[in-house]
Design a protein around this motif. Structure first.
Motif, PDB file in Angstrom:
ATOM      1  N   LYS A   1     -12.432  51.301 -24.987  1.00 22.08           N
ATOM      2  CA  LYS A   1     -11.651  50.537 -25.923  1.00 22.08           C
ATOM      3  C   LYS A   1     -12.605  50.551 -27.174  1.00 22.08           C
ATOM      4  CE  LYS A   1      -8.776  47.934 -22.597  1.00 22.08           C
ATOM      5  NZ  LYS A   1      -8.512  46.592 -21.959  1.00 22.08           N
TER       6      LYS A   1
ATOM      7  N   LYS B   1      -2.514  54.827 -21.784  1.00 25.24           N
ATOM      8  CA  LYS B   1      -1.380  54.107 -21.539  1.00 25.24           C
ATOM      9  C   LYS B   1      -1.310  52.808 -22.574  1.00 25.24           C
ATOM     10  CE  LYS B   1       0.490  50.265 -19.539  1.00 25.24           C
ATOM     11  NZ  LYS B   1       0.233  48.765 -19.853  1.00 25.24           N
ATOM     12  N   GLU B   2      -2.240  52.068 -22.902  1.00 27.58           N
ATOM     13  CA  GLU B   2      -2.333  51.059 -23.665  1.00 27.58           C
ATOM     14  C   GLU B   2      -1.933  51.692 -24.925  1.00 27.58           C
ATOM     15  OE1 GLU B   2      -5.831  48.859 -23.434  1.00 27.58           O
ATOM     16  OE2 GLU B   2      -5.550  48.291 -21.291  1.00 27.58           O
TER      17      GLU B   2
ATOM     18  N   SER C   1       1.232  50.811 -27.360  1.00 27.14           N
ATOM     19  CA  SER C   1       1.075  50.040 -28.655  1.00 27.14           C
ATOM     20  C   SER C   1       1.637  51.035 -29.764  1.00 27.14           C
ATOM     21  CB  SER C   1      -0.305  49.865 -28.914  1.00 27.14           C
ATOM     22  OG  SER C   1      -1.275  51.285 -29.108  1.00 27.14           O
TER      23      SER C   1
ATOM     24  N   SER D   1      -1.267  50.886 -13.622  1.00 28.19           N
ATOM     25  CA  SER D   1      -1.243  50.794 -14.808  1.00 28.19           C
ATOM     26  C   SER D   1       0.019  51.623 -15.453  1.00 28.19           C
ATOM     27  CB  SER D   1      -2.572  51.394 -15.592  1.00 28.19           C
ATOM     28  OG  SER D   1      -2.509  51.488 -16.892  1.00 28.19           O
TER      29      SER D   1
END
Length: 310
Positions: free
Chosen positions: A129, A163-164, A168, A196
């Motif tokens: 991240k 996935k995030e 987004s 997830s």
């Protein structure tokens, strides 16, 4: 009638010398005469001389036989030696910068990209991240190396981060498609990956690649970890797919028909993981008021579910 004129006249003479049954020397002379525009036998003439001479004779080399115990069967998949050193986010960030500066169609860029993929596998989700915050930029040719490398990383942390990014809206359409199709090639899927990705099935406008990619991952997971029907992540995906069936796969229009066909295909993809949906699939196939396409798709959804589980 005029007699035929010979356009090309060729001649080859060779002298060979043989010693002890072996050709020791050969000399050849080849002559070619082209008389296309000639009236008196003259024309363009070429002459080639070649010589072949034996210099030495070597005895046959006997190669050492390899012990069959030293041989083993392996796949043709690319293997890379695992590094024992600890990989830091700063090093990977620098690697992304180098990729941006390198010309895309070079061996250097290919090697850097491969290194990036393998080094991403050593980073935790938190480190990834931070890396994304630092390296989500686009190169001068509108290329995002990190987005391209994440699907090939194939670790749980990489899948969760991707996935995030998708959720987004930071990933472009073609990159999202590529990621979903890459899920079926993940060699060691985990329940964390499935957990997830499961919410994406309920996202507005979830695409075909999303349904088929996630259920292909589910099938591979259950093939490696059987029985898997007790895994919460697997149950979540199965419940979601079951909700889309609406009890007996009834549809009202062509749009719902296409959506239902996709869901049934995804269930077929999931295989044994979706065995609990067998009664609903039977209802979908036997309901006479359902369109023939739906009934056939419901039958095909059984393709990976063994008879003992139905």
């Amino acid at each position: 009638p005029q007699p035929e004129q010979q356009i090309l006249s060729s001649k080859l003479e060779c002298v060979q010398s043989v010693k002890d049954g072996v050709l020791a020397e050969a000399k050849c002379t080849e002559s070619n005469l082209v008389t296309l525009f000639s009236q008196k036998g003259s024309g363009a003439k070429t002459q080639t001389q070649s010589s072949l001479k034996l210099f030495q004779v070597e005895t046959e080399t006997l190669y050492e036989k390899v012990d069959s115990k030293d041989l083993y069967v392996t796949s043709m998949l690319y293997e890379r030696e695992e590094t024992e050193r600890e990989v830091t986010g700063g090093e990977v960030t620098e690697l992304v910068w180098k990729l941006c500066l390198a010309h895309s169609a070079t061996f250097e860029a290919a090697d850097l990209f491969m290194t990036l993929v393998f080094e991403l596998r050593h980073l935790s989700l938190e480190a990834l991240k931070v890396l994304w915050q630092r390296s989500s930029f686009k190169c001068r040719d509108n290329w995002q190396p990190l987005v391209d490398a994440l699907p090939s990383c194939a670790t749980e942390a990489c899948v969760v981060l991707m996935k995030e990014i998708i959720a987004s809206g930071e990933a472009e359409e073609d990159k999202v498609e590529y990621f979903f199709w890459s899920l079926s090639f993940i060699p060691k899927p985990t329940s964390g990956m499935i957990e997830s990705l499961a919410p994406l099935l309920n996202s507005p406008g979830a695409r075909q690649s999303c349904f088929l990619g996630i259920t292909a991952l589910l099938h591979r997971f259950c093939s490696a970890y059987s029985p898997c029907d007790g895994v919460p992540a697997v149950q979540t995906v199965t419940r979601t797919l079951g909700t889309f069936l609406r009890g007996n796969c009834t549809v009202q229009d062509s749009e719902q028909l296409s959506e239902m066909q996709l869901v049934l295909k995804a269930i077929g993809n999931a295989g044994l993981a979706a065995a609990s949906l067998a009664p609903v699939l039977s209802s979908c196939a036997s309901l006479g008021s359902n369109p023939m396409e739906i009934r056939l798709a419901a039958i095909q959804a059984f393709r990976r579910i063994p008879c003992s589980a139905r």
